[in-house]
Design a protein around this motif. Structure first.
Motif, PDB file in Angstrom:
ATOM      1  N   ASN A  86      16.500  64.089   4.224  1.00 27.20           N
ATOM      2  CA  ASN A  86      16.490  64.652   2.869  1.00 27.20           C
ATOM      3  C   ASN A  86      17.618  65.654   2.634  1.00 27.20           C
ATOM      4  N   ALA A  87      18.380  65.953   3.669  1.00 20.54           N
ATOM      5  CA  ALA A  87      19.465  66.932   3.512  1.00 20.54           C
ATOM      6  C   ALA A  87      20.472  66.433   2.479  1.00 20.54           C
ATOM      7  N   GLN A  88      21.042  67.363   1.739  1.00 11.77           N
ATOM      8  CA  GLN A  88      22.035  67.012   0.710  1.00 11.77           C
ATOM      9  C   GLN A  88      23.367  66.735   1.404  1.00 11.77           C
ATOM     10  N   THR A  90       8.477  63.886  13.133  1.00  7.24           N
ATOM     11  CA  THR A  90       8.510  63.302  11.791  1.00  7.24           C
ATOM     12  C   THR A  90       9.065  64.295  10.772  1.00  7.24           C
ATOM     13  N   THR A  91       8.609  65.543  10.866  1.00  6.94           N
ATOM     14  CA  THR A  91       9.093  66.565   9.933  1.00  6.94           C
ATOM     15  C   THR A  91      10.596  66.772  10.086  1.00  6.94           C
ATOM     16  N   ALA A  92      11.030  66.862  11.346  1.00  7.63           N
ATOM     17  CA  ALA A  92      12.465  67.055  11.596  1.00  7.63           C
ATOM     18  C   ALA A  92      13.269  65.878  11.033  1.00  7.63           C
ATOM     19  N   GLN A  93      12.751  64.681  11.244  1.00  6.19           N
ATOM     20  CA  GLN A  93      13.450  63.486  10.734  1.00  6.19           C
ATOM     21  C   GLN A  93      13.546  63.517   9.214  1.00  6.19           C
ATOM     22  N   GLN A  94      12.443  63.877   8.571  1.00  8.56           N
ATOM     23  CA  GLN A  94      12.445  63.931   7.103  1.00  8.56           C
ATOM     24  C   GLN A  94      13.417  64.985   6.588  1.00  8.56           C
ATOM     25  N   ASN A  95      13.465  66.124   7.288  1.00  9.43           N
ATOM     26  CA  ASN A  95      14.397  67.171   6.868  1.00  9.43           C
ATOM     27  C   ASN A  95      15.844  66.689   6.955  1.00  9.43           C
ATOM     28  N   ILE A  96      16.139  65.981   8.040  1.00 12.89           N
ATOM     29  CA  ILE A  96      17.513  65.476   8.205  1.00 12.89           C
ATOM     30  C   ILE A  96      17.847  64.452   7.112  1.00 12.89           C
ATOM     31  N   VAL A 152      14.683  57.058   3.655  1.00 10.81           N
ATOM     32  CA  VAL A 152      13.503  57.760   3.114  1.00 10.81           C
ATOM     33  C   VAL A 152      12.670  56.799   2.278  1.00 10.81           C
TER      34      VAL A 152
END
Lengths: 462, 176
Positions: free
Chosen positions: A243-245, A235-241, A259
């Motif tokens: 949320n990436a700019q 989940t964290t990895a998915q959110q990071n991807i 998101v």
């Protein structure tokens, strides 16, 4: 200082950009003007919900509303042959004002619908369908007026019912356009006001408001996600991807949309879990579960910051070219029970007058049958059909519009009992949209073709 | 070359690209019996090249006469071939008439295929033995087909099969 030619080029580019920008701004201003006008029309504190219940496949409304007096029942039975319902099984109704010399009854499976009709919280809208403009049988036969393209085709008629603009390529649904305007009344919405419990649909496609699909059990949650263990890492990895700019506009839009959808789903499930459970018992059918979810969403409206909601639910299986009598009875029983439970739930929630449910369908079906055996016969694609409108604000216990002369070769028959609609989808939708809060001046935004028809208020909403 | 000239060059290129894009979007349509209708065109050329049993007396087949339906219900083929042929006819109709499939009951749909369409073109020439006296297109057992209009682009075609009764186990169905 720039030379004159450079200045001219810059001015040209600047003016071109201004023109393009002004177009968008004018559109936005027009939208804001409409929203402002609407906000002035209605008090934003009242709550209203509109529920579209789409009967996919083409409901045979010839067996929804049936003449029960001896003379007209015999005419019905003669042409319907093996699809005729036994006269003694029909559930009689007494419309308050509708009168055309015939007496009426409902399909024997519609026990709860009959009760709702008798209580005055359900009305019947007769012979309604897609139209580009009013049409007579003579005009139909002569081909002298425009007809809805691909009349009698499932997919096209479904879309046309849901867009109410049959003569144009699909862009938005009338429910979506309705939401675009009315959304201004939702002063602090936490999720979309357009919710589907039956998946993606054309009805709720708007320019501004997006449809939000939920399951009968609640918001859709991504599987394999969580807060601990490997699911938490994922989940964290998915959110990071997400949320990436992203530099690419599509990637950025995909990331932000996903998101937001995940956040909305989590929020909705949290709010639904905290909401009081409904005491009303719903049938454990697909449509029963869908209507229960709609009721739960209505119950959660204050927590979701919504004063206007548009819902979409559906019941499929009406395309009964064979084995119709038994299957249709089952579908009507499911529909009737689900409507009854939903009506009770709105009363339990204290909003019986604020929620209106209406049916829609591809088309009705041919009045005559395609077979000779009552166990296997069915009917084929028709046109105008009868519909149900339910809610405390409905002027119920009555039939609106005009029930066609149920006679093959009659004045509304285009062949095999495919009735020319005497009421357009536009008029049906306009009556509902007006109740929902759309002003007369904004009605043509929701229903661009409404000016071609006789009325924008059929009277069933008072 | 200075930066201003480069910018002007780029701006000019962008304008040209926009113009080309507009041309592509609003290009003149090819005639319906031309490139948009390759199946029929190929058949018409084939008809011109070789004599055909269905040819008019005294000469070869009329130029442009559709041969798509000539093999319907023929002894050397089967019902599956018939269904595929009818599907091809609908594809040709959509490609040429550009209004989606014809709609209505069998007789109405068959009338459109017989020439009651915007082009006045007979996708099934008059006199085809697969069309009965009521103007309905029939299968090889003489039963009118059931055309199930799924969408403007998809027409399910149902033959009643040897028992001549629709909606029974021996029905033959083509769903595109």
């Amino acid at each position: 200082m720039n030379d004159p030619s450079d200045l001219s080029r810059r001015r040209f580019i600047g003016r071109a950009c201004s023109a393009v920008g002004a177009t968008g701004m004018l559109s936005a201003l027009a939208q804001l003007r409409m929203i402002g006008a609407l906000a002035a029309d209605a008090a934003p504190t009242d709550y209203k919900a509109l529920v579209c219940l789409f009967l996919y496949g083409g409901n045979d409304s010839n067996n929804l509303l049936v003449p029960v007096d001896n003379t007209n029942y015999q005419l019905y039975a003669t042409d319907r042959t093996v699809l005729a319902l036994p006269q003694s099984t029909l559930l009689g109704i007494s419309p308050k004002t509708y009168s055309d010399g015939r007496q009426w009854g409902l399909h024997p499976s519609l026990v709860e619908v009959q009760q709702l009709f008798s209580q005055g919280s359900l009305a019947l809208m007769a012979n309604t369908g897609t139209l580009v403009q009013p049409v007579t049988l003579a005009q139909y036969n002569a081909g002298s007026v425009a007809l809805p393209p691909q009349l009698f085709s499932h997919a096209n008629q479904q879309v046309q019912w849901q867009s109410s603009v049959p003569d144009q390529p699909f862009t938005t649904g009338w429910g979506g356009r309705l939401a675009d305007i009315v959304n201004a009344l939702n002063t602090n919405p936490k999720i979309s006001m357009s919710v589907s419990v039956a998946g993606e649909n054309s009805f709720q496609v708007g320019n501004i408001v997006s449809q939000f699909a939920v399951n009968p059990g609640g918001a859709v949650v991504l599987s394999g996600t969580g807060t601990s263990g490997i699911a938490g890492v994922r989940t964290t990895a998915q959110q990071n991807i997400l949320n990436a700019q992203e530099q690419n506009l599509f990637e950025a839009a995909f990331g932000s949309t996903t998101v937001n959808a995940i956040a909305d789903s989590q929020l909705l499930n949290t709010i639904l879990a905290a909401a009081p459970k409904l005491a009303t018992i719903f049938p454990t059918t697909s449509i029963g579960s869908q209507m229960q979810m709609v009721a739960r969403m209505i119950g959660a409206a204050p927590q979701l910051g919504l004063t206007r909601q548009v819902f979409f639910a559906s019941l499929g299986g009406f395309d009964l070219h064979s084995d119709q009598l038994g299957a249709h009875a089952t579908l009507f029983m499911q529909l009737s029970q689900a409507l009854s439970a939903f009506s009770a739930a709105t009363t339990e929630l204290g909003v019986p007058n604020q929620v209106t449910t209406f049916t829609a369908s591809d088309f009705s079906r041919t009045f005559n049958t395609n077979g000779t055996n009552d166990g296997t016969a069915g009917s084929d694609h028709g046109w105008g059909s009868h519909h149900l409108v339910m809610g405390g604000a409905v002027q119920g216990g009555d039939i609106y519009g005009q029930v066609p002369l149920l006679e093959l070769g009659g004045p509304e028959d285009t062949g095999r009992g495919r009735w020319i609609p005497t009421t357009s989808v536009d008029e049906y939708a306009a009556t509902l949209a007006t109740w929902f809060g759309v002003s007369a001046s904004n009605l043509s935004v929701v229903l661009p073709n409404i000016g071609r028809f006789g009325t924008s208020n059929l009277g069933f909403m008072g | 070359m200075g930066p201003q000239r480069i910018r002007m060059g780029l701006f000019g290129a962008a304008l040209l690209a926009g113009f080309v894009l507009l041309l592509l979007v609003f290009r003149p349509r090819i005639g319906p019996l031309g490139r948009a209708f390759p199946a029929l065109q190929a058949r018409a050329l084939e008809a011109q090249a070789a004599p055909h049993p269905g040819a008019a007396a005294g000469g070869g087949p009329a130029e442009g006469r559709s041969l798509l339906a000539d093999d319907l219900n023929s002894a050397g083929t089967d019902v599956h071939s018939d269904l595929r042929l009818i599907n091809e006819i609908f594809i040709a109709y959509r490609g040429a008439v550009r209004s989606g499939n014809p709609v209505g009951e069998n007789a109405e749909i068959t009338a459109a295929l017989l020439g009651r369409n915007r082009l006045g073109f007979a996708f099934i020439p008059a006199g085809n033995p697969a069309v009965n006296a009521r103007g309905e297109l029939c299968d090889r057992w003489g039963t009118p087909y059931f055309f199930h209009q799924l969408s403007g682009e998809k027409m399910e075609i149902r033959s009643a099969g040897p028992d001549r009764k629709l909606w029974t186990a021996d029905d033959q169905v083509l769903t595109p």
